[in-house]
Scaffold this motif. Structure first.
Motif, PDB file in Angstrom:
ATOM      1  N   ARG A   1      -7.802   6.613   6.120  1.00 16.09           N
ATOM      2  CA  ARG A   1      -6.700   6.206   5.241  1.00 16.09           C
ATOM      3  C   ARG A   1      -5.733   5.270   5.965  1.00 16.09           C
ATOM      4  O   ARG A   1      -5.125   4.408   5.328  1.00 16.09           O
TER       5      ARG A   1
ATOM      6  N   HIS B   1      -7.564   2.015   5.750  1.00  6.12           N
ATOM      7  CA  HIS B   1      -7.721   1.525   4.377  1.00  6.12           C
ATOM      8  C   HIS B   1      -6.803   2.319   3.447  1.00  6.12           C
ATOM      9  O   HIS B   1      -7.282   3.125   2.644  1.00  6.12           O
ATOM     10  N   PRO B   2      -5.493   2.102   3.536  1.00  3.89           N
ATOM     11  CA  PRO B   2      -4.576   2.859   2.671  1.00  3.89           C
ATOM     12  C   PRO B   2      -4.762   2.492   1.204  1.00  3.89           C
ATOM     13  O   PRO B   2      -5.179   1.376   0.884  1.00  3.89           O
ATOM     14  N   HIS B   3      -4.478   3.448   0.344  1.00  7.64           N
ATOM     15  CA  HIS B   3      -4.585   3.215  -1.097  1.00  7.64           C
ATOM     16  C   HIS B   3      -3.515   2.232  -1.553  1.00  7.64           C
ATOM     17  O   HIS B   3      -2.471   2.089  -0.917  1.00  7.64           O
ATOM     18  N   ALA B   4      -3.781   1.582  -2.664  1.00  6.21           N
ATOM     19  CA  ALA B   4      -2.792   0.673  -3.244  1.00  6.21           C
ATOM     20  C   ALA B   4      -1.569   1.466  -3.688  1.00  6.21           C
ATOM     21  O   ALA B   4      -1.687   2.625  -4.106  1.00  6.21           O
ATOM     22  N   ARG B   5      -0.434   0.850  -3.575  1.00 10.84           N
ATOM     23  CA  ARG B   5       0.811   1.493  -3.986  1.00 10.84           C
ATOM     24  C   ARG B   5       0.946   1.368  -5.508  1.00 10.84           C
ATOM     25  O   ARG B   5       0.807   0.274  -6.047  1.00 10.84           O
TER      26      ARG B   5
ATOM     27  N   GLU C   1     -10.510  11.758   8.006  1.00 12.01           N
ATOM     28  CA  GLU C   1      -9.983  11.237   6.740  1.00 12.01           C
ATOM     29  C   GLU C   1      -8.652  10.520   6.963  1.00 12.01           C
ATOM     30  O   GLU C   1      -8.380   9.489   6.350  1.00 12.01           O
TER      31      GLU C   1
ATOM     32  N   THR D   1       0.846  -1.198   0.000  1.00 12.00           N
ATOM     33  CA  THR D   1       0.000   0.000   0.000  1.00 12.00           C
ATOM     34  C   THR D   1       0.882   1.248   0.000  1.00 12.00           C
ATOM     35  O   THR D   1       2.100   1.162   0.086  1.00 12.00           O
ATOM     36  N   GLU D   2       0.223   2.396  -0.095  1.00  9.19           N
ATOM     37  CA  GLU D   2       0.962   3.651  -0.115  1.00  9.19           C
ATOM     38  C   GLU D   2       1.875   3.762   1.105  1.00  9.19           C
ATOM     39  O   GLU D   2       1.541   3.295   2.180  1.00  9.19           O
TER      40      GLU D   2
ATOM     41  N   VAL E   1       0.812   8.701   4.171  1.00 10.02           N
ATOM     42  CA  VAL E   1      -0.550   9.224   4.213  1.00 10.02           C
ATOM     43  C   VAL E   1      -0.465  10.636   4.781  1.00 10.02           C
ATOM     44  O   VAL E   1       0.149  10.848   5.834  1.00 10.02           O
TER      45      VAL E   1
END
Length: 95
Positions: free
Chosen positions: A56, A59-63, A52, A41-42, A45
């Motif tokens: 994050r 649920h971190p964004h995909a890398r 927010e 993941t990213e 953050v």
């Protein structure tokens, strides 16, 4: 958010997420850096809003994938993690 309340929130966040994230804040930003350099993941953050930020962390964004350099790909090299592997297997180039 007042400075005392912000520091209290920071302490709670470090308690709950400190095993996965290095967490810090500025007067206007919440910042977390992944402890695992190979996380899928990213790695970082950054949010203005605490809700927010927590979302994050949960649920971190995909890398994003780092593509193979076209020249190395044409020469038969392949990407493995953060390195390129030689087609002869003689050595790696670190990215």
């Amino acid at each position: 958010m007042q400075n005392d309340a912000r520091q209290a929130a920071l302490k709670v966040l470090k308690h709950w997420y400190g095993n996965k994230w290095h967490i810090r804040c500025t007067p206007s930003l919440w910042i977390a850096t992944a402890m695992d350099p190979d996380t899928p993941t990213e790695k970082t953050v950054i949010e203005f809003d605490l809700d927010e930020f927590i979302s994050r962390l949960e649920h971190p964004h995909a890398r994003p994938a780092k593509p193979l350099h076209p020249l190395l790909e044409r020469l038969g090299w392949e990407r493995t993690g953060t390195a390129w592997r030689s087609p002869e297997g003689g050595g790696d180039l670190l990215a």
